[in-house]
Each structure stands twice: as C-alpha cells, then as structure tokens.
Design a protein around this motif. Structure first.
Motif, short mmCIF file in Angstrom:
data_model
loop_
_atom_site.label_atom_id
_atom_site.label_comp_id
_atom_site.label_asym_id
_atom_site.label_seq_id
_atom_site.Cartn_x
_atom_site.Cartn_y
_atom_site.Cartn_z
N PHE A 6 1.90 18.85 -9.98
CA PHE A 6 1.17 19.26 -11.18
C PHE A 6 2.14 19.30 -12.35
O PHE A 6 3.07 20.11 -12.36
CB PHE A 6 0.52 20.62 -10.96
CG PHE A 6 -0.56 20.61 -9.92
CD1 PHE A 6 -1.86 20.26 -10.23
CD2 PHE A 6 -0.26 20.93 -8.59
CE1 PHE A 6 -2.85 20.23 -9.27
CE2 PHE A 6 -1.24 20.91 -7.61
CZ PHE A 6 -2.55 20.56 -7.95
N LEU A 7 1.91 18.43 -13.32
CA LEU A 7 2.75 18.37 -14.52
C LEU A 7 2.04 19.09 -15.66
O LEU A 7 1.07 18.58 -16.21
CB LEU A 7 2.99 16.91 -14.91
CG LEU A 7 4.19 16.19 -14.30
CD1 LEU A 7 4.19 14.72 -14.73
CD2 LEU A 7 5.49 16.85 -14.73
N GLN A 20 4.16 30.63 -17.48
CA GLN A 20 5.47 30.41 -16.85
C GLN A 20 6.09 31.72 -16.37
O GLN A 20 6.75 31.76 -15.33
CB GLN A 20 6.39 29.68 -17.82
CG GLN A 20 5.99 28.24 -18.06
CD GLN A 20 6.52 27.67 -19.35
OE1 GLN A 20 7.26 28.32 -20.09
NE2 GLN A 20 6.12 26.44 -19.67
N ASP A 21 5.87 32.80 -17.12
CA ASP A 21 6.35 34.11 -16.66
C ASP A 21 5.77 34.45 -15.30
O ASP A 21 6.47 34.92 -14.40
CB ASP A 21 5.97 35.20 -17.67
CG ASP A 21 6.89 35.23 -18.88
OD1 ASP A 21 7.98 34.63 -18.82
OD2 ASP A 21 6.51 35.85 -19.88
N VAL A 22 4.47 34.24 -15.15
CA VAL A 22 3.82 34.55 -13.88
C VAL A 22 4.35 33.65 -12.77
O VAL A 22 4.65 34.10 -11.66
CB VAL A 22 2.29 34.42 -14.00
CG1 VAL A 22 1.63 34.66 -12.64
CG2 VAL A 22 1.74 35.40 -15.02
N LEU A 23 4.49 32.36 -13.06
CA LEU A 23 4.98 31.42 -12.05
C LEU A 23 6.37 31.82 -11.56
O LEU A 23 6.62 31.90 -10.35
CB LEU A 23 5.01 30.00 -12.62
CG LEU A 23 3.67 29.30 -12.84
CD1 LEU A 23 3.87 27.99 -13.59
CD2 LEU A 23 2.97 29.05 -11.51
N TRP A 24 7.29 32.09 -12.49
CA TRP A 24 8.67 32.36 -12.09
C TRP A 24 8.82 33.76 -11.51
O TRP A 24 9.66 33.98 -10.63
CB TRP A 24 9.63 32.13 -13.26
CG TRP A 24 9.78 30.67 -13.54
CD1 TRP A 24 9.27 29.95 -14.56
CD2 TRP A 24 10.47 29.72 -12.70
NE1 TRP A 24 9.59 28.63 -14.44
CE2 TRP A 24 10.33 28.45 -13.31
CE3 TRP A 24 11.20 29.82 -11.52
CZ2 TRP A 24 10.89 27.29 -12.77
CZ3 TRP A 24 11.75 28.67 -10.97
CH2 TRP A 24 11.59 27.43 -11.59
N LYS A 25 8.00 34.68 -11.96
CA LYS A 25 8.02 36.02 -11.38
C LYS A 25 7.63 35.98 -9.90
O LYS A 25 8.11 36.77 -9.09
CB LYS A 25 7.06 36.93 -12.15
CG LYS A 25 6.94 38.36 -11.61
CD LYS A 25 5.91 39.15 -12.40
CE LYS A 25 5.75 40.55 -11.87
NZ LYS A 25 6.92 41.39 -12.11
N ARG A 41 13.93 28.02 -14.22
CA ARG A 41 13.16 27.86 -15.46
C ARG A 41 13.93 27.02 -16.48
O ARG A 41 13.37 26.14 -17.13
CB ARG A 41 12.83 29.23 -16.03
CG ARG A 41 11.87 29.22 -17.20
CD ARG A 41 11.39 30.62 -17.49
NE ARG A 41 10.37 30.64 -18.52
CZ ARG A 41 9.53 31.63 -18.72
NH1 ARG A 41 9.58 32.69 -17.94
NH2 ARG A 41 8.64 31.60 -19.68
N SER A 42 15.22 27.28 -16.62
CA SER A 42 16.02 26.51 -17.58
C SER A 42 16.17 25.06 -17.13
O SER A 42 16.33 24.17 -17.97
CB SER A 42 17.39 27.16 -17.78
OG SER A 42 18.12 27.18 -16.56
N ALA A 43 16.10 24.82 -15.82
CA ALA A 43 16.19 23.45 -15.32
C ALA A 43 15.03 22.61 -15.82
O ALA A 43 15.18 21.42 -16.12
CB ALA A 43 16.24 23.45 -13.80
N HIS A 44 13.84 23.21 -15.91
CA HIS A 44 12.68 22.48 -16.42
C HIS A 44 12.89 22.11 -17.88
O HIS A 44 12.49 21.02 -18.31
CB HIS A 44 11.42 23.32 -16.24
CG HIS A 44 10.97 23.45 -14.81
ND1 HIS A 44 9.66 23.31 -14.42
CD2 HIS A 44 11.67 23.69 -13.68
CE1 HIS A 44 9.57 23.46 -13.11
NE2 HIS A 44 10.78 23.71 -12.64
N ILE A 81 5.70 21.46 -12.14
CA ILE A 81 6.72 21.29 -13.18
C ILE A 81 6.05 21.68 -14.49
O ILE A 81 5.02 21.11 -14.87
CB ILE A 81 7.24 19.84 -13.24
CG1 ILE A 81 7.93 19.47 -11.92
CG2 ILE A 81 8.19 19.66 -14.42
CD1 ILE A 81 8.35 18.01 -11.83
N SER A 82 6.63 22.68 -15.17
CA SER A 82 5.97 23.24 -16.36
C SER A 82 6.95 23.36 -17.52
O SER A 82 7.93 24.09 -17.43
CB SER A 82 5.38 24.62 -16.02
OG SER A 82 4.84 25.23 -17.17
#
Length: 363
Positions: A6-7, A20-25, A41-44, A81-82
């Motif tokens: 999913f892009l 993104q906060d919810v995803l990474w949390k 997150r920074s890698a994206h 990937i977001s």
C-alpha cells in the motif's frame, strides 16, 4: 515476496501526520499481524527524497528508494509505505516506484481535502519550510496559473493521474478527509479499512499533532525567514535550528487565537474549483472511501489573513516570541547543567571506587 504493498502518496495537509503517528506507534503490533512498515519513519522520508531526486536531500541519508523496495520484497505479508510528499513525483518517478515493488499487488492511496482548508494550510506549511511570500501573493499566483505546483502536489486529481493510472482501478483508493466536526478517528478508520488493518489492532491514544500557527505567529516566522536570507538552507539545517528551536519550542506553544483562512471575497472562486474537482473525480475510476461531497468547502466564514495585521500586532507577537525563546534557552541551560552535574557525579563515584580499591590493594 510481499503479498500487497500500500503506497500512501499524499496529499500533504490531509491528516497524514495523524495517520503516520498511529502506524508508527503501533509498529510492533502491525508487524506481529503480518503488516510491515519498512525501516523507520525517517527512512520513508529519505526514500521519498531519493525517488524524487530532490535537491534538498539530506547528504547523510542512508535509505534509498531501492533499499526500501528491497525490504518490502523480503516480507511475506502486506507492506505499507507512507509519505505525503511522494505524490509530488513525476510520472516517470511514480512508474519506477510501482515497478520496483512488483510483482506484489500494489495499491495507491491518495487523500483529498477541501480547498477552503487546504489553501491556508499549504501556504503556512510553505512558510514553515522557509518560503517568504505573503498569503495574498500565494492565492493570486494559484488563481492566475503562476503556481502550478500547488495542483501537482496538493490535489487528488493530479496525483491519481500520475500514480493511480499505474495500477488497475480496484487498487486506486481516494480517501476524502472528513469535515472539522467529524470524529477524529474517522479518518484513521478509513485508512485502516483500505489497508486491511483489523479494528482494535492499533491504539489511537494521544497521537502527536501538527498544529497550525496563528496569523500573528506565522507572520513573525515569515519575517524571520526574510531576515535569515541564505542562512540555514532548506531543508535539514533549517529544521534542526528554526523548526526545532523557534517553531516547535515557542510558536506552537503560543495561544494562536487568530486563525488564518481564505477571505469571503474568494469563496465563490474556491467553490467553483471544488465543483470542477468533484466532477473530474466522479469520472475517474477508483475506490472512493468517504464522499466526494466532503471536498466542497465546509464552515465558510470570514477569517483573518496575516496580510491584514498591522505592525503593532506583529510586534506584540514578536515580543511574546522573544520571551518564549528566553524561557526555552533557560530550560536548555538547566538541562545542560543537570547533565554536567550527572557527569561529575559519575566521575566522583568512579574516582571514589578507584581510591577504595587502591586502598584495599595497598593493605
């Protein structure tokens, strides 16, 4: 090999920070459920700048798009990937990205928000990224076709043409951003539904936000940018100094009571743009999550623009900012002093142990 990828490619200012906060949390939970967010997150962000070959890519970045795609390929389940700036890729760059993820089943997610809210949010974000133009100048340039990048980077129509055309219609997803009165978690549930994240898997408690600045505060920042000139060139140096020490530490903490917005004199123009956008999207074959009607302006009312502020209002905000900076500097000094005290304490304890051991050896 990944089953599905999913892009989430944009657009900016459509609740992407919250999602993104919810995803990474919930990164560990998602991974246990078979859903991978590659890297960090920074890698994206690094992968996005590499794919788009932007001039402001951090020279110290270690993640490339190919490395991100390689990590995705090695996962047996679903991958997310977001990065909201991916939508700014050219057609060729988008094609490269999708091709690099195949033969996985690639899905494109684009979020759309009504232009009445998008215009002031996008302009403010540009100031927080070192621009110096006035709000009225920005609107004038958009209205008269002098800022075509706005449509390319901030509207679902253009993004879907560049990204969505690369996959079958069933894998193109347009998520509309709910109106301001809607429950905050509604946007998350729309994303989660598309990405196949089960209800209840992710905790939504207190994600960080990306609050808007008030009219006076954003005008102070705009004038600071003017005064900085070529110092702290975009992007990383500016974020490390101005964003961290001025915007995050001081300006975001102000009352920000005077919200900015588009003036009522442009309400008709914004409404016409929205209807054109809705008509175009209605003809585009994709999966709509939400309702195209949510792209119409909501809560239209008179708002203040920074251009209308007088020097006295800006001066008061600037003085408050200086006071806030002094408090921030004092907190940094106390933290440094505490760090020094802790280091000295550790040295004294080690020295005392060494003396004690030495005394034991001599006895």
């Amino acid at each position: 090999m990944a089953r599905r990828v999913f892009l989430h490619v944009g657009a900016p200012k459509t609740g992407s920070t919250f999602v993104q906060d919810v995803l990474w949390k919930n990164h560990p939970r998602l991974r246990r459920a078979g859903i991978l967010l590659p890297g960090t997150r920074s890698a994206h962000d690094d992968a996005m700048t590499d794919l788009r070959e932007v001039s402001w890519r951090d020279p110290g970045a270690t993640w490339t798009w190919d490395r991100m795609a390689g990590e995705a390929a090695g996962w047996p389940g679903d991958v997310i990937i977001s990065n909201e700036a991916l939508g700014g890729a050219t057609a060729a760059q988008a094609e490269r990205a999708v091709s690099s993820l195949e033969p996985a089943e690639v899905h494109i997610l684009v979020a759309g928000r009504d232009l009445w809210r998008t215009f002031p949010s996008m302009w403010q974000q540009s100031i927080r990224e070192r621009r110096v133009w006035r709000f009225g100048t920005f609107l004038h340039d958009v209205e008269h076709g002098r800022f075509e990048a706005f449509w390319e980077l901030h509207t679902a129509n253009r993004m879907l043409r560049r990204w969505g055309d690369l996959v079958p219609p069933a894998r193109r997803h347009l998520l509309t951003v709910p109106g301001p009165a809607a429950p905050r978690d509604l946007l998350w549930h729309r994303f989660a539904g598309v990405m196949g994240i089960p209800d209840g898997l992710c905790e939504l408690a207190a994600p960080t936000s990306n609050p808007s600045l008030g009219a006076a505060e954003i005008e102070v920042l705009r004038r600071v940018n003017q005064a900085l000139g070529d110092r702290y060139p975009h992007r990383t140096p500016y974020q490390r100094v101005v964003q961290h020490h001025l915007v995050d530490a001081v300006l975001k903490q102000a009352g920000n009571e005077m919200r900015i917005g588009v003036g009522l004199d442009r309400a008709g123009w914004v409404g016409e743009l929205a209807e054109r956008q809705i008509a175009e999207l209605r003809e585009y074959p994709c999966h709509v999550v939400g309702a195209l009607a949510e792209l119409r302006p909501a809560g239209v009312r008179q708002a203040t623009t920074p251009d209308e502020l007088d020097d006295g209002q800006v001066l008061r905000a600037a003085i408050d900012t200086i006071v806030g900076m002094l408090g921030h500097a004092e907190s940094l000094r106390r933290r440094a002093d505490q760090g020094d005290d802790a280091i000295l304490s550790r040295i004294r304890r080690r020295a005392a142990r060494a003396v004690w051991r030495r005394g034991g050896e001599m006895r």
